[in-house]
Write a protein that holds these residues in place. Sequence first.
Motif, PDB file in Angstrom:
ATOM      1  N   HIS A 149       0.818  -1.212   0.000  1.00  0.00           N
ATOM      2  CA  HIS A 149       0.000   0.000   0.000  1.00  0.00           C
ATOM      3  C   HIS A 149       0.854   1.267   0.000  1.00  0.00           C
ATOM      4  CE1 HIS A 149       0.963   0.294   4.280  1.00  0.00           C
ATOM      5  NE2 HIS A 149       0.487  -0.936   4.436  1.00  0.00           N
ATOM      6  N   ALA A 150       2.165   1.113   0.284  1.00  0.00           N
ATOM      7  CA  ALA A 150       3.059   2.265   0.239  1.00  0.00           C
ATOM      8  C   ALA A 150       3.537   2.549  -1.181  1.00  0.00           C
ATOM      9  CB  ALA A 150       4.269   2.017   1.147  1.00  0.00           C
ATOM     10  N   VAL A 151       3.206   1.647  -2.097  1.00  0.00           N
ATOM     11  CA  VAL A 151       3.661   1.770  -3.475  1.00  0.00           C
ATOM     12  C   VAL A 151       2.535   2.352  -4.325  1.00  0.00           C
ATOM     13  CG1 VAL A 151       4.533   0.517  -5.476  1.00  0.00           C
ATOM     14  CG2 VAL A 151       5.187  -0.209  -3.179  1.00  0.00           C
ATOM     15  N   GLN A 152       2.843   3.405  -5.060  1.00  0.00           N
ATOM     16  CA  GLN A 152       1.847   4.059  -5.912  1.00  0.00           C
ATOM     17  C   GLN A 152       2.020   3.595  -7.355  1.00  0.00           C
ATOM     18  OE1 GLN A 152      -0.629   6.125  -4.696  1.00  0.00           O
ATOM     19  NE2 GLN A 152       0.197   5.422  -2.746  1.00  0.00           N
ATOM     20  N   PHE A 153       1.101   2.748  -7.818  1.00  0.00           N
ATOM     21  CA  PHE A 153       1.153   2.261  -9.179  1.00  0.00           C
ATOM     22  C   PHE A 153       0.397   3.202 -10.099  1.00  0.00           C
ATOM     23  CE2 PHE A 153       1.343  -1.686  -6.606  1.00  0.00           C
ATOM     24  CZ  PHE A 153       2.585  -2.136  -7.023  1.00  0.00           C
ATOM     25  N   ASP A 190      -1.893  -6.885 -14.651  1.00  0.00           N
ATOM     26  CA  ASP A 190      -3.322  -6.613 -14.871  1.00  0.00           C
ATOM     27  C   ASP A 190      -3.933  -5.830 -13.710  1.00  0.00           C
ATOM     28  OD1 ASP A 190      -3.607  -7.639 -17.366  1.00  0.00           O
ATOM     29  OD2 ASP A 190      -4.634  -9.478 -16.767  1.00  0.00           O
ATOM     30  N   ASP A 191      -3.203  -4.854 -13.198  1.00  0.00           N
ATOM     31  CA  ASP A 191      -3.670  -4.014 -12.088  1.00  0.00           C
ATOM     32  C   ASP A 191      -3.866  -4.778 -10.783  1.00  0.00           C
ATOM     33  OD1 ASP A 191      -3.678  -1.665 -13.634  1.00  0.00           O
ATOM     34  OD2 ASP A 191      -5.678  -2.103 -14.401  1.00  0.00           O
ATOM     35  N   VAL A 192      -3.345  -5.999 -10.699  1.00  0.00           N
ATOM     36  CA  VAL A 192      -3.424  -6.788  -9.473  1.00  0.00           C
ATOM     37  C   VAL A 192      -2.071  -6.752  -8.772  1.00  0.00           C
ATOM     38  CG1 VAL A 192      -3.825  -9.068  -8.476  1.00  0.00           C
ATOM     39  CG2 VAL A 192      -5.165  -8.332 -10.458  1.00  0.00           C
ATOM     40  N   PRO A 193      -1.969  -6.124  -7.590  1.00  0.00           N
ATOM     41  CA  PRO A 193      -0.701  -6.126  -6.852  1.00  0.00           C
ATOM     42  C   PRO A 193      -0.365  -7.540  -6.383  1.00  0.00           C
ATOM     43  CG  PRO A 193      -2.168  -4.392  -6.052  1.00  0.00           C
ATOM     44  CD  PRO A 193      -2.997  -5.304  -6.902  1.00  0.00           C
ATOM     45  N   LEU A 194       0.807  -8.041  -6.755  1.00  0.00           N
ATOM     46  CA  LEU A 194       1.169  -9.407  -6.376  1.00  0.00           C
ATOM     47  C   LEU A 194       1.277  -9.564  -4.868  1.00  0.00           C
ATOM     48  CD1 LEU A 194       3.765 -10.526  -9.079  1.00  0.00           C
ATOM     49  CD2 LEU A 194       1.275 -10.389  -9.185  1.00  0.00           C
ATOM     50  N   ALA A 195       1.633  -8.474  -4.162  1.00  0.00           N
ATOM     51  CA  ALA A 195       1.763  -8.555  -2.706  1.00  0.00           C
ATOM     52  C   ALA A 195       0.426  -8.792  -2.022  1.00  0.00           C
ATOM     53  CB  ALA A 195       2.412  -7.281  -2.171  1.00  0.00           C
TER      54      ALA A 195
END
Length: 260
Positions: free
Chosen positions: A12-16, A87-92
């Motif tokens: 959540h700290a990462v801005q995609f 595909d806009d899915v965060p792997l984390a």
Amino acid sequence: MPRPRTATAPHHAVQFADDSAVAAQAVDASKIYGSGPTAVRALDGLDVSFARGQFTAVMGPSGSGKSTLMHCMAGLDTLTSGGVVIDDVPLADLSERELTLLRRDRVGFIFQAYNLVPTLTAYENIVLPRRLGAREVDREWLDEVVEAVGLTDRLSHRPSELSGGQQQRVAVARALAGHPSIVFADEPTGNLDSRTGDEILQFMGTAVRQLGQTIVMVTHDPVAASYSDRVVFLVDGRIVNEMSNPQADDVLDVMKHLGD
């Protein structure tokens, strides 16, 4: 076998970037193996995105982080910090099972080794991942793939009855058969002679141009990279250069001066 997973920074700290034209991206991606004075920083705060319908080559000297980037982007390994989305899915965000399903349904893989089952026909090898996952085979799509890679008259042959180039075509078709969002290829022509390698690269280009696939290929070969739409150059886990519509001589010139 995938490397053991390591602790991952909260995604959540990462801005995609919110961009539907992007098949996969990494943001502030770092990967550290080991600890203390012997720690190896394979990726160092790297940002990269791969556009849908584009053929991208990833190049760099030995130890630059090429394979680590591919493994982390594909969900085969986990970042130490930063994040990856497909595909806009965060792997984390995903559990181990969800990550396995994402790799099965949205990611294709092509390796140097063909990894074909010797007792199965070419067709059976192509559809094997779909069968193992109890997934339907889209025959119309599969027919397009088989025609694109030139295997229409080889589907009943077993690997021992195929040349090395034909076996790699089967591996390419297998990677494409599930219509993945992105295909990762690790030195896919490394075991082939130059003529056969050129054929495989042409087939991969056809998959991008005619079938709309997205392919990311790790390679050390400037000629192989010249078949791509874009080349990304890595040194010490960072992107140091990019090139669009590459020519082999231009790629070679950049490679000679990497790290200068």
